[in-house]
Write a protein that holds these residues in place. Sequence first.
Motif, PDB file in Angstrom:
ATOM      1  N   UNK A 174      -0.598  -6.115 -11.654  1.00  0.00           N
ATOM      2  CA  UNK A 174      -1.542  -6.862 -12.490  1.00  0.00           C
ATOM      3  C   UNK A 174      -2.131  -8.064 -11.763  1.00  0.00           C
ATOM      4  N   UNK A 175      -1.428  -8.539 -10.738  1.00  0.00           N
ATOM      5  CA  UNK A 175      -1.977  -9.677  -9.998  1.00  0.00           C
ATOM      6  C   UNK A 175      -2.927  -9.221  -8.891  1.00  0.00           C
ATOM      7  N   UNK A 176      -3.070  -7.932  -8.736  1.00  0.00           N
ATOM      8  CA  UNK A 176      -3.996  -7.423  -7.727  1.00  0.00           C
ATOM      9  C   UNK A 176      -3.355  -7.117  -6.391  1.00  0.00           C
ATOM     10  N   UNK A 177      -2.058  -7.387  -6.273  1.00  0.00           N
ATOM     11  CA  UNK A 177      -1.396  -7.098  -4.988  1.00  0.00           C
ATOM     12  C   UNK A 177      -1.101  -5.605  -4.882  1.00  0.00           C
ATOM     13  N   UNK A 178      -1.100  -5.110  -3.660  1.00  0.00           N
ATOM     14  CA  UNK A 178      -0.845  -3.692  -3.422  1.00  0.00           C
ATOM     15  C   UNK A 178       0.625  -3.376  -3.697  1.00  0.00           C
ATOM     16  N   UNK A 179       0.849  -2.272  -4.411  1.00  0.00           N
ATOM     17  CA  UNK A 179       2.233  -1.853  -4.689  1.00  0.00           C
ATOM     18  C   UNK A 179       2.583  -0.509  -4.063  1.00  0.00           C
ATOM     19  N   UNK A 180       1.570   0.256  -3.713  1.00  0.00           N
ATOM     20  CA  UNK A 180       1.881   1.563  -3.122  1.00  0.00           C
ATOM     21  C   UNK A 180       0.612   2.349  -2.812  1.00  0.00           C
ATOM     22  N   UNK A 181       0.842   3.498  -2.242  1.00  0.00           N
ATOM     23  CA  UNK A 181      -0.259   4.356  -1.806  1.00  0.00           C
ATOM     24  C   UNK A 181      -0.019   5.758  -2.350  1.00  0.00           C
ATOM     25  N   UNK A 182      -1.078   6.380  -2.852  1.00  0.00           N
ATOM     26  CA  UNK A 182      -0.985   7.773  -3.278  1.00  0.00           C
ATOM     27  C   UNK A 182      -1.656   8.638  -2.208  1.00  0.00           C
ATOM     28  N   UNK A 183      -0.952   9.672  -1.810  1.00  0.00           N
ATOM     29  CA  UNK A 183      -1.494  10.547  -0.763  1.00  0.00           C
ATOM     30  C   UNK A 183      -1.228  11.992  -1.117  1.00  0.00           C
ATOM     31  N   UNK A 184      -1.988  12.872  -0.505  1.00  0.00           N
ATOM     32  CA  UNK A 184      -1.807  14.293  -0.752  1.00  0.00           C
ATOM     33  C   UNK A 184      -1.220  14.955   0.488  1.00  0.00           C
ATOM     34  N   UNK A 185      -0.167  15.715   0.245  1.00  0.00           N
ATOM     35  CA  UNK A 185       0.474  16.451   1.345  1.00  0.00           C
ATOM     36  C   UNK A 185       0.695  17.881   0.873  1.00  0.00           C
ATOM     37  N   UNK A 186       0.183  18.830   1.611  1.00  0.00           N
ATOM     38  CA  UNK A 186       0.285  20.248   1.229  1.00  0.00           C
ATOM     39  C   UNK A 186      -0.155  20.485  -0.214  1.00  0.00           C
ATOM     40  N   UNK A 187      -1.223  19.823  -0.611  1.00  0.00           N
ATOM     41  CA  UNK A 187      -1.779  20.049  -1.947  1.00  0.00           C
ATOM     42  C   UNK A 187      -1.050  19.331  -3.063  1.00  0.00           C
ATOM     43  N   UNK A 188      -0.034  18.566  -2.725  1.00  0.00           N
ATOM     44  CA  UNK A 188       0.752  17.880  -3.756  1.00  0.00           C
ATOM     45  C   UNK A 188       0.572  16.364  -3.606  1.00  0.00           C
ATOM     46  N   UNK A 189       0.426  15.709  -4.733  1.00  0.00           N
ATOM     47  CA  UNK A 189       0.275  14.245  -4.712  1.00  0.00           C
ATOM     48  C   UNK A 189       1.636  13.571  -4.563  1.00  0.00           C
ATOM     49  N   UNK A 190       1.688  12.577  -3.704  1.00  0.00           N
ATOM     50  CA  UNK A 190       2.903  11.782  -3.522  1.00  0.00           C
ATOM     51  C   UNK A 190       2.537  10.310  -3.629  1.00  0.00           C
ATOM     52  N   UNK A 191       3.549   9.509  -3.903  1.00  0.00           N
ATOM     53  CA  UNK A 191       3.321   8.066  -4.005  1.00  0.00           C
ATOM     54  C   UNK A 191       4.390   7.363  -3.183  1.00  0.00           C
ATOM     55  N   UNK A 192       3.971   6.492  -2.268  1.00  0.00           N
ATOM     56  CA  UNK A 192       4.931   5.704  -1.498  1.00  0.00           C
ATOM     57  C   UNK A 192       4.772   4.239  -1.871  1.00  0.00           C
ATOM     58  N   UNK A 193       5.863   3.664  -2.317  1.00  0.00           N
ATOM     59  CA  UNK A 193       5.805   2.248  -2.662  1.00  0.00           C
ATOM     60  C   UNK A 193       5.958   1.397  -1.398  1.00  0.00           C
ATOM     61  N   UNK A 194       5.326   0.241  -1.392  1.00  0.00           N
ATOM     62  CA  UNK A 194       5.395  -0.608  -0.201  1.00  0.00           C
ATOM     63  C   UNK A 194       5.181  -2.069  -0.582  1.00  0.00           C
TER      64      UNK A 194
END
Lengths: 515, 270
Positions: free
Chosen positions: A249-269
């Motif tokens: 909510x503060x606008x800071x990055x919390x993670x990235x969504x990416x596609x691997x082999x047709x499947x969506x994944x989310x990595x928090x960072x």
Amino acid sequence: MNSTTVMKTFAETNIVDAVVIGSGAGGAPLAAELARNGKTVVVLEAGPAFTAMGHTPDEIAARELYWLHERLSAGTNPQAFGGNNSGTGLGGSLLHYGAFMPRMDARDFHLHTETGKGVDWPFGLDELLPYIERVESFIGVSGPTHYPWDPERRYAYAPPLANSAALKMREGCDALGLRHADGPAALITRDIEQPHFGTRHGCANCGACHQGCRNGAKSGADNTWLPMAVAYGAELRPGCFAHTIERDSSGRVTGVVYRQNGVEHRQKCATLVLAAGAVETPRLLLTNDLANSSGQVGQNYMTHVSTQVWGEFDEDIRPNRGYPSLTITEDMMRPKDADFVGGYLIQSLGMMPATWGQNLARSTTTRGPAFARALAGYNRSAGMGINGECLPRPENRVTLSNEKDAFGIPKPLIEHSYGPNEWAMHNHAANLLSRMWEAIGAKDIRVIDRAAHMIGTCRMGTDAGSNVVNPEGRSFDIDNLWISDHSIFPSAAAANPALAIMALSLRTADAMLKT
Amino acid sequence: MSVCPAARSKNWLPESRPAPYRKRFGHAGYCIFAASGRRNHHRRRTLKPKHRRPQCPPPPDRPEILDSDHLSARTRDILTSRLSAPETQPRTLSLQAYAVLDALLPVLLPLDEILPPGTDINMTARIDAALSGPRDGWRFADLPPDAEAWEAALLTLDDVAAEQHGIRFIHLAPELRGTLLDAMMTGQLGLDRDGRLSIPQMARWAGDLRGEVVDCVMSDPRVQQALGISSSLTGGDTVFQGFTEVGPDSREDFEPKATAPLAQMADSRE
């Protein structure tokens, strides 16, 4: 990677210290440096993991090393992508780059102060030089014992064999009274044991640098930074196309969504580093509507004026053999008779046949037997090419087109038009290089008007109103978002960008470690 | 479709056929119907079915570079795959557009002074197939996607041929086909209507056409052999040889000598 190293892996629910998008010159040094300092790092790479011996000199098949998600090219000088610009796979564009590794000229950091045109960098060569030397030392760069334009400089490896084009360019320089030298090349000329990687062999003069080096001689990220990153605990994830950046909510990055082999994944960072290059980095920011309070994301797209001049000789040149671009002259970095600002480097050019033929085909309209005869002249051809300053212009930019790609994301539209400075430089170089070839008896001299490389689009500077990132590469808008690639270059400079990208990458890593 | 160019090409004819006959048609022998299901379209009336000639003759002598130990297995497989035509033709273009492409290639880039007589590198089929494969990662923003642009461009040429000469492009004499290509390349040919390309679009596409043709030609092992090009011979799988000689006039023994009439000058100096 070293076969004895077992790569650490992270769960997607782990909040890793840094996710790095892109594993090339921008992402790999930084990932290695963060990991070496104990940070948890995940590198997302859209392309696959290649093996060196699996590379092929076949130019059509070797397109697998290029970024092949379609780009739309517009403007009065629409730029060709594919072969020359943007790679894919662990190692990024360094998998196919030409390894020509000149240092940025000190004057190019202050072009605006010098000429009133262009933009200054927020620091000078003295700031970047220690990082440049670290890069050269770690990856392995060959060069002459005496570099005429910087007598203090030293290279750890002897130059590779001079091929026909390199020898011809020496003759051309001598004929017109220009100095010349073996240029800095990011390749090793003797076998070594690369830390965390294993044996790299000396250059075999195969000439297929742009199709992927098969014996580890060329200094890329795949045989230097990435094995080091893995050795210190970073995880490399190939085949992962990142498309969505998530925030709190503060606008800071919390993670990235990416596609691997047709499947969506989310990595928090905890921190996100964009190192996807001067088209994909702004594309990610624009599609996610991020970090653009300055309105400068995608703006100031620059290239290098990369005019080539080819000629045919009586001898059997065989331009596919040997390191392609060995001879350099820096005598045109500030030519006395210039009607333009900035300068250009000249390099000799050998080339693989389809690439050479493409240039010929697109720069002429010959047809019939004359076209066949021109192609049949391949083995007698040698070239020279330049890399020269390109000023930022408002009409040159990366925006989102109305067309969507297979992921449903807008394809990037890249508008690129030469201005008066670029045309003046092109004409100066076309004239000089033609005279060099004429002086040594070349026939059928052919000028090719082309631009290369991709620079700018997320400019760094001190003023948040006119820049996307600060002089360390950190977003002005989002404090846990960093950019580490050539999109942050304020000006194009004349030197090929890979060395400065890697040096900036180490410098940005240092800044991140201090926060 | 009323014409099958290959039916009157040199490839279909016996090797002993006099050259003037082959040259009359100035055609390099691209078969637009091969493997498309129309198996008997080349058959001469005088031949009984059991004596049918093969439509796509076997490739000529295997280029020697393919047997070099300076070639990796992967590269050998890639190059060898180019010796035979794609199984389905056309794969991307309509039959009409395919026929136009087939008729323009020998006018744009004749290969009879590069390749041995009777050699057909299946350019039309390979280009058509390549248009359905992975492309090179970019296109001109003012052109539609590649497959669509090629279809529209080729049909534009066909329509202009019909409007200017009253016959389809494939029926034009080679000289007139060439004149249309020249007009296209110099920004003087195009149509402002749906499904066709305008003058500036045709000029843009001409560059794509020329580039694609050159990719196809210069990556063919028969062309590399004929022009004496050693670019595929960078090194084998067990020993990565590279080159030990890289200066002028220093061909190594494993490198091919040029055999094409157009390219023998350099080698003749040895």
